[in-house]
Design a protein around this motif. Structure first.
Motif: not given
Length: 395
Positions: A359-369
């Motif tokens: 648990s916690g705060s994060y930065t999320m990126y969408v990243y797909s091929v």
């Protein structure tokens, strides 16, 4: 972040074979009689029964689809799934509590060792279609296939195949191993005539919630017996951020050289995620010239980065595979298509084990091929799709 796609494409086959855990199948020398019953004996490695994470001919898949003339009917709770030979008239319906994932693969079975190998010239179907929660909160355990009915629809709009657990193949490996595996293996036969299935079929799955009777109706990737047909979706770990390492500088700075930009349709709930994310997204082509053609994956991926800039989750969920959807795209610069991000945030592997990111705060990126070609009939190559950053909180 710039990438050498020419080198990546040359390594594509090797990488896909490594990730897809190919099944060890010897040449089939004889065809044995199969009888129908409830259980299937099937030997696989690492839970993967179908080879072929990478296929060829995006144009073939798109051009070979029978045209859909079905009327747009309103969705209804607990629809009756058309039986063999009936017209398929169900419309897509999105259930709020669960989702349907998976695919139907064409292949051959070696009854000596119970193994299955995907090939468009096969005489068997592996129906790997299941339901799971609408939002992933943990690893995928034993998939629930019992609540799903899968049908193949011909060019005339009628059902040519309908899954039925009572009609699955039963045999025991003749090598004495007694190997068993998941249900889902069928003769590739037209249910109306018992003749071999041939050509290309639209594929639909209807998953029903036994508690409420409500259903999720999804169009899956088409099933094709044409030479060269195959799945486009796959996994390429070398092309995505690596868990446990520093996030690429260009990703943090927002300067990634990507072929697609991904935007979530809503940021609602990102401050209260329960182990994973399920969100609709819009994918927009960013290439300045030409067009990109391909098949939309059933799911896009996302990755978490902590406050120190370290990647703390795996882009590719170690418990789930990637599948094609029934939709295709043909887009130029600035043009878009819809997709879905479906991601369990699995921690970096520790001695082969993993769990949900703390648990916690994060930065999320969408990243797909995403595999895409420069036009119908052209060979596909891996393209990068990136979105974010998004501030998220895992509870």
């Amino acid at each position: 972040m710039s990438m050498d796609f020419g080198r990546a494409l040359r390594d594509l086959t090797t990488e896909a074979e490594r990730v897809a855990h190919p099944v060890d199948v010897r040449r089939i020398q004889t065809r044995m009689h199969r009888r129908r019953a409830r259980r299937v004996t099937l030997q696989c490695i690492g839970g993967v029964a179908v080879i072929g994470a990478v296929g060829t001919g995006v144009g073939l898949l798109a051009d070979g689809l029978p045209e859909d003339h079905r009327p747009a009917l309103p969705s209804t709770p607990a629809p009756r799934v058309p039986t063999c030979g009936e017209e398929f008239v169900l419309s897509a319906a999105d259930h709020v509590d669960f989702t349907v994932h998976g695919s139907v693969a064409v292949g051959v079975v070696d009854e000596r060792n119970g193994s299955f190998q995907g090939t468009s010239t096969g005489d068997a179907l592996y129906v790997d279609v299941f339901v799971e929660p609408d939002g992933p909160s943990g690893p995928l355990g034993a998939p629930d296939r019992s609540a799903v009915t899968t049908v193949l629809v011909d060019s005339g709009g009628t059902v040519a195949f309908r899954s039925d657990q009572a009609q699955q193949l039963e045999f025991e490996a003749t090598d004495g191993s007694g190997a068993t595996a998941v249900d889902g293996l069928y003769d590739a036969a037209d249910c109306r005539t018992d003749a071999p299935l041939d050509g290309t079929y639209r594929t639909y799955a209807v998953g029903t919630d036994p508690r409420t009777g409500r259903s999720d109706v999804v169009q899956l990737a088409p099933v094709s017996f044409e030479l060269g047909a195959g799945q486009q979706a796959g996994q390429w770990p070398s092309l995505v951020p690596t868990c446990g390492r520093a996030a690429p500088d260009d990703l943090i700075a927002g300067r990634v050289t990507a072929d697609f930009d991904v935007a979530l349709e809503s940021s609602a709930g990102l401050d209260d995620l329960r182990g994973g994310l399920s969100a609709r997204a819009t994918v927009t082509a960013t290439t300045p010239e030409g067009r990109l053609v391909g098949t939309v994956p059933q799911t896009l991926h996302a990755v978490l980065v902590d406050h120190d800039g370290t990647v703390v989750s795996q882009v590719y969920d170690p418990t789930r595979q990637d599948y094609d959807s029934g939709a295709t795209f043909d887009v130029g610069a600035g043009e878009s298509f819809p997709a879905e991000v479906y991601q369990w945030f699995a921690s970096c592997p520790d001695s082969g084990s993993y769990e949900t990111v703390p648990s916690g705060s994060y930065t999320m990126y969408v990243y797909s091929v995403i595999l895409a070609s420069d036009g119908p009939g052209a060979s596909p190559s891996p393209k990068i799709a990136v979105g974010g950053p998004y501030a998220v909180t895992l509870q």
